[in-house]
Design a protein around this motif. Sequence first.
Motif, mmCIF file in Angstrom:
data_model
loop_
_atom_site.group_PDB
_atom_site.id
_atom_site.type_symbol
_atom_site.label_atom_id
_atom_site.label_comp_id
_atom_site.label_asym_id
_atom_site.label_seq_id
_atom_site.Cartn_x
_atom_site.Cartn_y
_atom_site.Cartn_z
ATOM 1 N N MET A 1 13.052 0.123 -27.550
ATOM 2 C CA MET A 1 14.038 -0.064 -28.607
ATOM 3 C C MET A 1 13.373 0.103 -29.963
ATOM 4 N N THR A 2 14.182 0.492 -30.923
ATOM 5 C CA THR A 2 13.680 0.647 -32.278
ATOM 6 C C THR A 2 14.073 -0.565 -33.096
ATOM 7 N N ASP A 3 13.440 -0.685 -34.263
ATOM 8 C CA ASP A 3 13.743 -1.819 -35.128
ATOM 9 C C ASP A 3 15.072 -1.657 -35.853
ATOM 10 N N SER A 4 15.503 -0.417 -36.073
ATOM 11 C CA SER A 4 16.766 -0.214 -36.757
ATOM 12 C C SER A 4 17.689 0.626 -35.875
ATOM 13 N N PRO A 5 18.988 0.378 -35.967
ATOM 14 C CA PRO A 5 19.920 1.107 -35.108
ATOM 15 C C PRO A 5 20.048 2.574 -35.521
ATOM 16 N N LEU A 6 20.447 3.386 -34.557
ATOM 17 C CA LEU A 6 20.775 4.781 -34.805
ATOM 18 C C LEU A 6 22.260 4.837 -35.138
ATOM 19 N N HIS A 7 22.579 5.330 -36.332
ATOM 20 C CA HIS A 7 23.973 5.441 -36.750
ATOM 21 C C HIS A 7 24.464 6.852 -36.460
ATOM 22 N N VAL A 8 25.541 6.940 -35.688
ATOM 23 C CA VAL A 8 26.135 8.233 -35.363
ATOM 24 C C VAL A 8 27.630 8.181 -35.647
ATOM 25 N N THR A 9 28.167 9.346 -35.928
ATOM 26 C CA THR A 9 29.610 9.489 -36.061
ATOM 27 C C THR A 9 30.080 10.410 -34.949
ATOM 28 N N VAL A 10 31.051 9.953 -34.201
ATOM 29 C CA VAL A 10 31.690 10.763 -33.177
ATOM 30 C C VAL A 10 32.912 11.396 -33.840
ATOM 31 N N LYS A 11 32.890 12.710 -33.957
ATOM 32 C CA LYS A 11 34.039 13.439 -34.510
ATOM 33 C C LYS A 11 34.828 13.984 -33.326
ATOM 34 N N LEU A 12 35.923 13.296 -32.996
ATOM 35 C CA LEU A 12 36.748 13.690 -31.859
ATOM 36 C C LEU A 12 37.686 14.814 -32.262
ATOM 37 N N ASN A 13 37.596 15.929 -31.586
ATOM 38 C CA ASN A 13 38.477 17.059 -31.829
ATOM 39 C C ASN A 13 39.804 16.790 -31.120
ATOM 40 N N ALA A 14 40.480 15.743 -31.584
ATOM 41 C CA ALA A 14 41.702 15.283 -30.934
ATOM 42 C C ALA A 14 42.734 14.896 -31.981
ATOM 43 N N LYS A 15 43.938 15.362 -31.780
ATOM 44 C CA LYS A 15 45.047 15.016 -32.658
ATOM 45 C C LYS A 15 45.697 13.743 -32.111
ATOM 46 N N LEU A 16 45.071 12.616 -32.420
ATOM 47 C CA LEU A 16 45.529 11.332 -31.907
ATOM 48 C C LEU A 16 45.892 10.404 -33.053
ATOM 49 N N GLN A 17 47.049 9.794 -32.966
ATOM 50 C CA GLN A 17 47.377 8.738 -33.906
ATOM 51 C C GLN A 17 46.321 7.636 -33.736
ATOM 52 N N PRO A 18 46.054 6.867 -34.798
ATOM 53 C CA PRO A 18 44.996 5.848 -34.695
ATOM 54 C C PRO A 18 45.145 4.921 -33.489
ATOM 55 N N GLU A 19 46.358 4.477 -33.182
ATOM 56 C CA GLU A 19 46.526 3.561 -32.052
ATOM 57 C C GLU A 19 46.181 4.241 -30.722
ATOM 58 N N HIS A 20 46.440 5.542 -30.620
ATOM 59 C CA HIS A 20 46.089 6.265 -29.393
ATOM 60 C C HIS A 20 44.579 6.487 -29.304
ATOM 61 N N ARG A 21 43.930 6.752 -30.449
ATOM 62 C CA ARG A 21 42.468 6.890 -30.455
ATOM 63 C C ARG A 21 41.818 5.576 -30.011
ATOM 64 N N HIS A 22 42.345 4.458 -30.506
ATOM 65 C CA HIS A 22 41.816 3.146 -30.108
ATOM 66 C C HIS A 22 41.982 2.944 -28.608
ATOM 67 N N GLU A 23 43.177 3.168 -28.112
ATOM 68 C CA GLU A 23 43.484 2.924 -26.702
ATOM 69 C C GLU A 23 42.661 3.816 -25.769
ATOM 70 N N LEU A 24 42.578 5.110 -26.105
ATOM 71 C CA LEU A 24 41.937 6.068 -25.203
ATOM 72 C C LEU A 24 40.418 6.103 -25.320
ATOM 73 N N PHE A 25 39.876 5.841 -26.516
ATOM 74 C CA PHE A 25 38.439 6.018 -26.715
ATOM 75 C C PHE A 25 37.735 4.776 -27.266
ATOM 76 N N GLU A 26 38.227 4.225 -28.357
ATOM 77 C CA GLU A 26 37.473 3.159 -29.020
ATOM 78 C C GLU A 26 37.385 1.888 -28.197
ATOM 79 N N ASP A 27 38.489 1.445 -27.618
ATOM 80 C CA ASP A 27 38.456 0.189 -26.862
ATOM 81 C C ASP A 27 37.514 0.270 -25.654
ATOM 82 N N PRO A 28 37.608 1.335 -24.817
ATOM 83 C CA PRO A 28 36.654 1.401 -23.691
ATOM 84 C C PRO A 28 35.208 1.565 -24.151
#
Length: 184
Positions: A1-28
């Motif tokens: 492990m490293t001392d500092s976290p690795l910050h990444v951005t996942v750019k989903l090529n998906a036309k999802l309303q925020p609630e659908h993005r949460h349900e399908l990807f963020e929550d799991p």
Amino acid sequence: MTDSPLHVTVKLNAKLQPEHRHELFEDPLEALLESAELGQLTGGGTALTEGGEVDYGDIEIALNDPASLPGVIELLEQLGAPKGSLIQRAGAPDQPFGVTEGLALYLNGTDLPDEVYEQCDSNYVFEQIVERIEGVGEICSWWQGPTETALYLYGVSFDTLHERIAELVATYPLCQGARVVRIA
């Protein structure tokens, strides 16, 4: 492990309303990160086109160990991340990933004869598509714009999705003038 976290951005090529993005990807994803103590979600957002349609969604992650990134990508692909999605991080080139293909069906909401809108139902179109693409894809989100309503389908193959809905699009009056667009 490293001392500092690795910050990444996942750019989903998906036309999802925020609630659908949460349900399908963020929550799991959040559940996995927290249960395995791999890191945490730190943010996210939705990019819109000038017309107000979703263009893509972002998920920001702080990983405790950079070695866990391949596992995160694997999970996102298991969840159905569309082709053309990217992992973005400082000092590294964008890393493409994704497995599903996308199809947007844009129903004309203003130019059809009034009797079509009076006698037809967009819910019928939705239900018929769900039945026709069962086992090869799903409707993951939708959008209602000023002149069109879009249904966003994601699945194993754009061509297969298109073939499965072609007869409905060709024959149901509400689908007159509909546009079918590859979105992933």
